[in-house]
Write an enzyme that holds these catalytic residues in place. Structure first.
Site, short mmCIF file in Angstrom:
data_model
loop_
_atom_site.label_atom_id
_atom_site.label_comp_id
_atom_site.label_asym_id
_atom_site.label_seq_id
_atom_site.Cartn_x
_atom_site.Cartn_y
_atom_site.Cartn_z
N THR A 110 21.71 9.20 -33.26
CA THR A 110 20.68 8.59 -32.42
C THR A 110 19.36 8.40 -33.15
OG1 THR A 110 21.67 9.45 -30.41
CG2 THR A 110 19.31 9.00 -30.32
N SER B 205 27.88 10.45 -34.53
CA SER B 205 28.45 11.72 -34.98
C SER B 205 29.86 11.93 -34.46
CB SER B 205 27.54 12.89 -34.61
OG SER B 205 27.54 13.11 -33.23
N THR C 128 23.61 14.21 -32.36
CA THR C 128 23.66 15.52 -31.73
C THR C 128 25.02 15.84 -31.10
OG1 THR C 128 22.76 14.52 -29.73
CG2 THR C 128 21.19 15.60 -31.21
N ASP C 129 25.86 14.80 -30.91
CA ASP C 129 27.11 15.03 -30.19
C ASP C 129 28.00 16.09 -30.86
OD1 ASP C 129 26.17 13.07 -28.53
OD2 ASP C 129 27.73 11.60 -28.98
N1 ASP Z 1 24.42 10.90 -29.73
C1 ASP Z 1 25.23 10.01 -30.60
C2 ASP Z 1 25.58 10.78 -31.87
O1 ASP Z 1 25.82 11.96 -31.77
C3 ASP Z 1 24.54 8.78 -30.78
C4 ASP Z 1 25.14 7.74 -31.66
O2 ASP Z 1 26.17 7.15 -31.29
O3 ASP Z 1 24.56 7.50 -32.70
O4 ASP Z 1 25.68 10.23 -32.95
#
Ligand code: ASP
Length: 329
Positions: free
Chosen positions: A12, A49, A80-81
């Site tokens: 993100t 992620s 953060t996922d």
């Molecule tokens: N929160 C998502 C991640 O963990 C956001 C994304 O798709 O970049 O990467």
């Protein structure tokens, strides 16, 4: 002035506009403004992620190990996922005195109140902070400093999503300065561990009325299993035999799906209780949540805990007990 190497992996913090593309590492760093730390950039991956593979993480761990061996602190910037899984895996694979910090953002850079630059600045301050050595891998977001072994994403959108349920953060960042209030005991791994992406460890979360069809699917493709069981480590009576049969063949780790607290070992007896399951050969996860238990088991299996004669149940049990806070290993 400290020296910090920043690995950018996407997420993100780099998801301007929200489409599939991600900003370059240099664009992410440009949001920082002036800081008093010498930063070297490694534009490592540009992915959400959720799409970081075990191969990506193994390659990251390799480069992070080389970087800390050269005397640099490290910041890993990713989505953060799956941030807590990257952080814990690095904690198992990169045993060093140098600070290794994982950070990210909850708000895209083009949205009001974007938290990426503040998180990145705080993470760099921690990675450069002499008082942040020998703490294991750290997770820094929202000015909180968490131990990788304890940190979890607990909210889908809040900027304070990361928490250490049952213990709390090790410290905070105040006026750009890290302040450590608590230190974790020892390292997360008893000895340095390896990580083979080819190892397969299944994670099955039990749900009410579970008939065990997914357990039946744990066939020879898998080298180990983590069961995210009810409460403090309980399963339906009818799943005891299938789990015991699996534990004869592959390591089966008993974790809790609750999200905080340790599995028990001697409070409940009878079929499906934690003591019954441990007696049948399952290994207690202790306080490790199911996703982290899966990574520890994966790393142990990559590091010689299985062989032609079966698996090393005492060694795996000791590695999990090492993290349970009793001082036993
Ligand atoms: N929160 C998502 C991640 O963990 C956001 C994304 O798709 O970049 O990467």
């Amino acid at each position: 002035m400290g020296r910090v190497t920043v690995f950018t992996l996407g997420g993100t913090i780099s998801a301007r506009g929200g489409d599939a593309s991600r900003m370059t590492g240099a664009e992410v760093l440009a949001g920082l403004g002036l800081i008093d730390v010498e930063v070297e950039l490694r534009d490592f991956r540009r992915l959400p992620s959720s799409s970081l593979s075990f191969e990506d993480l193994a390659a990251l761990a390799h480069e992070v190990r080389e970087t800390v061996a050269a005397g640099s602190g490290v910041v890993v910037v990713q989505g953060t996922d799956t941030l807590e899984e990257t952080a814990f895996l690095l904690d198992l694979l990169c045993v060093t005195s140098e600070p290794i910090v994982v950070t990210g953002a909850m708000r895209r850079p083009d949205l009001p109140g974007a938290d990426g630059p503040a998180n990145l600045a705080a993470a760099i301050a921690v990675a450069a902070g002499p008082g942040c050595r020998d703490l294991g891998v750290l997770v820094v977001l929202a000015d909180e400093i968490h131990a990788a072994r304890l940190a979890r994403k607990t909210h889908t959108t809040s900027v304070t999503t990361f928490a250490s349920p049952g213990s709390g953060p090790l410290g905070t960042v105040v006026e750009g300065e890290p302040r450590i209030l608590l230190r974790p005991t020892g390292t997360s791994a008893i000895h340095p561990l390896r990580f083979d992406p080819a190892v397969r460890v299944a994670l099955i979360t039990l749900t009410a009325g579970d008939r065990g069809e997914l357990l039946e699917a744990v066939d020879s493709r898998f080298d180990g299993l983590v069961v995210a069981a009810f409460g403090a480590g309980h399963v339906p009576t009818w799943l005891v035999e299938p789990l015991a049969a699996l534990a004869d063949r592959i390591p089966v780790v008993l974790a809790s799906r609750t999200g905080a607290g340790a599995t028990l070992s001697r409070t409940y007896r009878g079929p499906g209780s934690e003591s019954d399951l441990l007696h049948r050969g399952l290994v207690p996860a202790g306080p490790l949540d199911p996703a982290k238990a899966r990574l520890l088991l994966h790393a142990l299996l990559s590091s010689g805990a299985k062989g032609p004669a079966g698996y090393d149940r005492p060694g795996i049990t000791a590695a999990f007990a090492h993290l349970n806070g009793t001082g036993l290993a």
